[in-house]
Design an enzyme around this catalytic site. Sequence first.
Site, mmCIF file in Angstrom:
data_model
loop_
_atom_site.group_PDB
_atom_site.id
_atom_site.type_symbol
_atom_site.label_atom_id
_atom_site.label_comp_id
_atom_site.label_asym_id
_atom_site.label_seq_id
_atom_site.Cartn_x
_atom_site.Cartn_y
_atom_site.Cartn_z
ATOM 1 N N HIS A 138 0.801 -1.228 0.000
ATOM 2 C CA HIS A 138 0.000 0.000 0.000
ATOM 3 C C HIS A 138 0.835 1.280 0.000
ATOM 4 C CE1 HIS A 138 -3.648 -2.262 0.463
ATOM 5 N NE2 HIS A 138 -3.300 -2.748 1.644
ATOM 6 N N HIS A 175 -6.790 -7.201 0.169
ATOM 7 C CA HIS A 175 -6.869 -5.779 -0.176
ATOM 8 C C HIS A 175 -6.225 -5.514 -1.546
ATOM 9 C CE1 HIS A 175 -6.763 -5.914 4.317
ATOM 10 N NE2 HIS A 175 -7.799 -5.099 4.163
#
Length: 235
Positions: A138, A175
């Site tokens: 991320h 995710h």
Amino acid sequence: MTKTRVSYFYHPEVGHFYYGPSHPMKPHRLKLAHHLILGYGIYKEMDCYRPHPATMGEMTQFHSEEYLQFLAKCSPDNLRQYHSQMQRFNAGEYTDCPVFDGVLEFSSLSTGASLDGAVQLAQGQCDIAVNWSGGLHHAKKSEASGFCYVNDIVLAILELLKVHARVLYIDIDVHHGDGVEEAFYCTDRVMTLSLHKYGDFFPGTGHSSETGAKEGTGFSVNAPLQSGMCDRTYG
């Protein structure tokens, strides 16, 4: 049949860091995983290495120097003087990326292991490289996100691109791999493929319409999945 060559990278200090009492990210689990590898004798089937900590020079191949300097200098003891920077770099107590003691050191250990693995893969020294402390997908160029501060995956891919013309990156985390996708969104040298939960779910990106831009058009592939998706419903 030729035996698959597996290289395993683990630094004994990587499990000593602490995000905080209520944070779901627990680096201590890396040490527990390592002890399982030792206890079950799995290490006998792999070549085991102690990775080097990534240097500032290596990490600035993707991340901005100003951002890394912030991570190096900021600590729980001096948060107040870095208030504006914490907002800018998405770090601190009101985010999912707290400032904890040794945050950059932790990131450098994780990143160094991925870089060492990428070098071995690029040089044909192994077929599979394992770094359980990596995969921090991320982190952005100048922004922490989703428990991630330094994007070891982007840096490892850049290392592979020194030898290979193109790289396929497959992300099967629940995710969306937004940081990696964003880093290579405009190039055709890296194809990113992410299979992830999508909807009212972090980070909120990864729709199938996100396919890349400029030279990278068609090289970002997303498979957004709804809650409850299984083999039967998918088929």
